[in-house]
Enzyme design. Sequence first.
Site, PDB file in Angstrom:
ATOM      1  N   SER A  95      77.892  79.886  75.312  1.00  0.00           N
ATOM      2  CA  SER A  95      79.068  80.385  76.015  1.00  0.00           C
ATOM      3  C   SER A  95      80.021  79.220  76.260  1.00  0.00           C
ATOM      4  CB  SER A  95      78.651  81.005  77.356  1.00  0.00           C
ATOM      5  OG  SER A  95      79.762  81.226  78.203  1.00  0.00           O
ATOM      6  N   TYR A 144      74.292  80.582  85.448  1.00  0.00           N
ATOM      7  CA  TYR A 144      74.745  80.849  84.089  1.00  0.00           C
ATOM      8  C   TYR A 144      75.189  79.551  83.416  1.00  0.00           C
ATOM      9  CZ  TYR A 144      76.970  83.428  80.265  1.00  0.00           C
ATOM     10  OH  TYR A 144      77.316  83.924  79.041  1.00  0.00           O
TER      11      TYR A 144
END
Length: 246
Positions: A140, A153
């Site tokens: 990501s 995350y």
Amino acid sequence: MDLAGKVAVVTGGASGIGLAAAKAYLAKGAKVVIADFNEEGGKQAAESLKNDGDILFIKVDVASEDSVKSMIDFAIEQFGTIDLLVSNAGIGALTETHELSYEDYHKVIAVNQDSIFFGAKHAIRHMMNNGGGAIINTSSILGSVGEGAAFAYNASKGAVNLMTKSLALQYAKHNIRVNAVAPGYVESGMVSREALGEEFYGQLVSKHPIGRIGKADEIAHAIIFLSENDFTTGTTILVDGGYTAQ
């Protein structure tokens, strides 16, 4: 790598980037196993694509090593081998760090980070015996830049980037390439005007210099490149509309 006839396993394949990758592999003539925790959605996805090529579904919990091993074994039992693994399944958790419970933190780490280890461990064993293969991990933009309220995350995706490099170096001599793709925000059921509202959706769009949110098939295109290009290993390709160039 010529993808025709190759066997690809895609986690998180019931929807979004995973489903787009499955479609792209089928278009290249590969055989595909889509794996997802969403059993109903996964079965529907496989059924909808059965006329496009050889595709099967298996339910998987990527946070469980036994489940991931069963997934790899299933692909080999059904198609005879595994040439490609796309470790794409993941979850997010947006909350203030001081309110983040250990249980919630560990769940994100288990799904996003431990799953990379489990998939690589069991796929590589077979790839080494078959003359090589390729692994593509979904990272990501938040593996490269920080974002408030995304502590777990950020940690998990940053780890994915370095795990990718380490695996690539360790197994290059076995003709196994390991890369990652790092998307920006991508249109999905959860990332849309309808789901987020016009104001918040507009804020996300404004973070991408290209002026829009990404599309799942654009990420899948990068996954196909990383599958086919035999001279690319140990890298993370950012497909982010310029997000991290700022």
